[in-house]
Design a protein around this motif. Structure first.
Motif, mmCIF file in Angstrom:
data_model
loop_
_atom_site.group_PDB
_atom_site.id
_atom_site.type_symbol
_atom_site.label_atom_id
_atom_site.label_comp_id
_atom_site.label_asym_id
_atom_site.label_seq_id
_atom_site.Cartn_x
_atom_site.Cartn_y
_atom_site.Cartn_z
ATOM 1 N N LEU A 1 51.229 -13.480 91.085
ATOM 2 C CA LEU A 1 50.298 -12.620 90.354
ATOM 3 C C LEU A 1 49.434 -13.445 89.416
ATOM 4 C CD1 LEU A 1 49.179 -9.909 89.480
ATOM 5 C CD2 LEU A 1 51.170 -9.622 87.979
ATOM 6 N N ALA A 2 50.026 -14.423 88.754
ATOM 7 C CA ALA A 2 49.255 -15.294 87.864
ATOM 8 C C ALA A 2 48.165 -16.040 88.630
ATOM 9 C CB ALA A 2 50.191 -16.284 87.173
ATOM 10 N N ASP A 3 48.487 -16.500 89.832
ATOM 11 C CA ASP A 3 47.503 -17.217 90.644
ATOM 12 C C ASP A 3 46.349 -16.310 91.052
ATOM 13 O OD1 ASP A 3 48.885 -19.592 90.487
ATOM 14 O OD2 ASP A 3 49.900 -19.351 92.418
ATOM 15 N N VAL A 4 46.661 -15.056 91.382
ATOM 16 C CA VAL A 4 45.618 -14.122 91.816
ATOM 17 C C VAL A 4 44.711 -13.739 90.650
ATOM 18 C CG1 VAL A 4 45.135 -11.841 92.778
ATOM 19 C CG2 VAL A 4 46.990 -13.217 93.715
ATOM 20 N N PHE B 1 50.329 -16.227 82.712
ATOM 21 C CA PHE B 1 48.899 -16.325 83.024
ATOM 22 C C PHE B 1 48.260 -17.474 82.254
ATOM 23 C CE2 PHE B 1 48.620 -11.422 83.776
ATOM 24 C CZ PHE B 1 49.448 -11.548 84.878
ATOM 25 N N THR B 2 48.697 -17.679 81.023
ATOM 26 C CA THR B 2 48.175 -18.782 80.209
ATOM 27 C C THR B 2 48.403 -20.113 80.903
ATOM 28 O OG1 THR B 2 48.890 -17.481 78.287
ATOM 29 C CG2 THR B 2 48.131 -19.726 77.875
ATOM 30 N N ARG B 3 49.615 -20.321 81.385
ATOM 31 C CA ARG B 3 49.941 -21.557 82.087
ATOM 32 C C ARG B 3 49.085 -21.713 83.333
ATOM 33 N NH1 ARG B 3 50.458 -26.184 81.392
ATOM 34 N NH2 ARG B 3 51.850 -25.627 79.653
ATOM 35 N N ASP C 1 46.514 -24.760 84.234
ATOM 36 C CA ASP C 1 46.594 -25.490 85.502
ATOM 37 C C ASP C 1 45.256 -25.506 86.233
ATOM 38 O OD1 ASP C 1 49.259 -25.967 85.013
ATOM 39 O OD2 ASP C 1 49.999 -24.403 86.357
ATOM 40 N N ARG C 2 44.376 -24.561 85.897
ATOM 41 C CA ARG C 2 43.046 -24.508 86.524
ATOM 42 C C ARG C 2 42.008 -25.305 85.744
ATOM 43 N NH1 ARG C 2 42.989 -21.171 90.760
ATOM 44 N NH2 ARG C 2 44.637 -19.577 90.936
ATOM 45 N N GLY C 3 42.437 -26.032 84.735
ATOM 46 C CA GLY C 3 41.535 -26.951 84.047
ATOM 47 C C GLY C 3 41.127 -26.567 82.648
ATOM 48 N N LEU C 4 41.509 -25.371 82.172
ATOM 49 C CA LEU C 4 41.172 -25.007 80.814
ATOM 50 C C LEU C 4 42.036 -25.798 79.832
ATOM 51 C CD1 LEU C 4 39.970 -22.554 82.440
ATOM 52 C CD2 LEU C 4 40.393 -21.186 80.379
ATOM 53 N N GLU C 5 41.507 -26.030 78.651
ATOM 54 C CA GLU C 5 42.270 -26.616 77.565
ATOM 55 C C GLU C 5 42.871 -25.488 76.731
ATOM 56 O OE1 GLU C 5 42.738 -29.799 77.298
ATOM 57 O OE2 GLU C 5 41.293 -30.432 78.834
ATOM 58 N N GLY D 1 47.739 -9.470 75.724
ATOM 59 C CA GLY D 1 49.128 -9.240 76.113
ATOM 60 C C GLY D 1 49.695 -10.370 76.946
ATOM 61 N N PRO D 2 49.617 -11.612 76.499
ATOM 62 C CA PRO D 2 50.083 -12.743 77.316
ATOM 63 C C PRO D 2 51.590 -12.765 77.545
ATOM 64 C CG PRO D 2 49.492 -13.491 75.113
ATOM 65 C CD PRO D 2 49.020 -12.069 75.230
#
Length: 207
Positions: A29-32, A54-56, A60-64, A48-49
């Motif tokens: 779900l996090a990936d989607v 989802f944060t992780r 992993d997608r490049g955000l700091e 609501g993290p």
């Protein structure tokens, strides 16, 4: 018990309705829900993290970490997030107050990722959350929401009155429970309804 489950279980025992799930969101779900997130849309607000799945995925997608503002009401989750993601912008608050806070130095965000149980909330609260989110979103920005229900968690009447459009674009069958993901955008006409500004609608909808 995995480390992520400890804050989840504590919060669930305190208020299952507020948590809105029987288990933390899974990696599929996090990936989607983060599949369209990249550095180009930063900064990003997450509502609501919870345990930070989802944060992780966004990291992993490049955000700091500095690119992400975490809006969390549960105290157990907040403590967990402060340890796990110390450089994110963590706000311990109700997501309904989003329009009242300054994030990223008044800069606009490209996306809002929501793990909130909108189906468990009254219409007035849902409208307040959406109003606050779109106040922070720049033109073309997207609100991402997942749901365990077979339909969009935001009623069509609210979408119409707020000038928004929801599109289902993915799902996570292996999640517990299975979930669908929606992309919510402004319609070309903007956020005004046929009857007037969003602020007036929020005041007029019974909660």
């Amino acid at each position: 018990m995995p480390a992520d489950l400890f804050p989840f279980v504590r919060s669930f025992m305190k208020s299952a309705r507020a948590v809105g799930a029987i288990a933390p969101s899974g990696r599929q779900l996090a990936d989607v829900i983060t599949s369209e997130i990249s550095r180009s849309v930063a900064p990003v607000i997450e509502l609501g993290p919870g345990t930070g799945v989802f944060t992780r995925a966004m990291l992993d997608r490049g955000l700091e970490q500095e690119d992400i503002a975490l809006i969390e009401y549960g105290s157990d989750f907040v403590r967990h997030l402060q340890i796990r993601f110390p450089n994110t912008h963590i706000q311990w608050m109700d997501a309904g107050w989003l329009s009242r806070v300054e994030l990223f130095g008044h800069g606009k965000t490209g996306a809002v990722v929501s793990g909130l149980p909108l189906l468990a909330m009254p219409p007035k609260k849902v409208m307040q959350i959406l109003d606050g989110a779109f106040t922070h979103l720049r033109p073309g920005g997207v609100f991402y929401q997942f749901t365990y229900a077979p339909v969009c968690p935001i009623p069509r009447a609210i979408l119409d009155r707020m000038g928004l459009k929801a599109t289902r674009f993915g799902g996570a069958c292996s999640n517990l429970p299975p979930a669908a993901v929606y992309r919510i955008r402004r319609r070309p006409a903007g956020m005004l309804s046929r009857n007037g500004p969003v602020a007036r609608l929020v005041d007029g909808v019974a909660g």
